[in-house]
Design an enzyme around this catalytic site. Structure first.
Site, PDB file in Angstrom:
ATOM      1  N   CYS A  94      25.124  34.239  47.853  1.00 46.35           N
ATOM      2  CA  CYS A  94      25.389  34.167  46.892  1.00 46.35           C
ATOM      3  C   CYS A  94      27.375  33.902  46.712  1.00 46.35           C
ATOM      4  O   CYS A  94      27.592  34.022  47.358  1.00 46.35           O
ATOM      5  CB  CYS A  94      24.830  34.623  45.531  1.00 46.35           C
ATOM      6  SG  CYS A  94      25.818  36.310  45.105  1.00 46.35           S
ATOM      7  N   ARG A  99      23.987  38.063  43.074  1.00 49.02           N
ATOM      8  CA  ARG A  99      22.624  37.853  43.107  1.00 49.02           C
ATOM      9  C   ARG A  99      21.917  38.340  44.172  1.00 49.02           C
ATOM     10  O   ARG A  99      21.279  38.586  44.189  1.00 49.02           O
ATOM     11  CB  ARG A  99      22.787  36.253  42.508  1.00 49.02           C
ATOM     12  CG  ARG A  99      22.878  35.812  41.582  1.00 49.02           C
ATOM     13  CD  ARG A  99      23.248  33.985  41.397  1.00 49.02           C
ATOM     14  NE  ARG A  99      24.346  33.759  41.270  1.00 49.02           N
ATOM     15  CZ  ARG A  99      25.141  32.719  41.372  1.00 49.02           C
ATOM     16  NH1 ARG A  99      24.478  31.221  41.758  1.00 49.02           N
ATOM     17  NH2 ARG A  99      26.166  32.710  41.870  1.00 49.02           N
TER      18      ARG A  99
END
Length: 134
Positions: A94, A99
């Site tokens: 990410c 994430r």
């Protein structure tokens, strides 16, 4: 495993991932790698799939060549991840690792078995001066 069962497993695992922190020791082929190690793996094996789980806006500002963009925040995120072939090898990132770290925890609860995670994210990739598409 049938698609619906795989999808339910992934969605359940993704929910659990929000509550858990470390990767389990049993996830031997789910591993954190440096941007350099990911680049070397991609150079050595062009069949590795690159997953960029940033937003389309982030993706449009630069990404690893050949990356597949699956927006972590999109409503169809779990469905799109569940459609991936769990037998393939993946490099995933990410922007800065948050994430993608959550997704790695979810992968540990599924049949995905060969995923390289770049905890430094795309920011780390760029910081190391590795090539990318602008």
């Amino acid at each position: 495993m049938p698609f619906d069962q795989t999808r339910r497993s992934f969605i359940g695992a993704a929910t659990l991932a929000l509550l858990l922190h470390p990767l389990p020791a049993s996830a031997a082929n789910l591993r954190d790698v440096t941007p350099e190690a990911a680049y070397e793996a991609l150079e050595a094996d062009p069949s590795i799939v690159v997953l960029d789980i940033r937003t389309p806006g982030e993706f449009s500002r630069g990404h690893v060549k050949g990356a597949v963009n699956i927006d972590y925040y999109a409503d169809d995120f779990a469905d799109r991840i569940a459609e991936l072939d769990p037998q393939k090898t993946y490099v995933m990132y990410c922007q800065a690792g948050g994430r993608s770290h959550a997704l790695m925890r979810a992968f540990s609860q599924t049949e995905f078995s060969d995923v390289m995670h770049i905890p430094a994210g795309f920011s780390g990739w760029r910081r190391e001066g590795l090539p990318f598409v602008e």
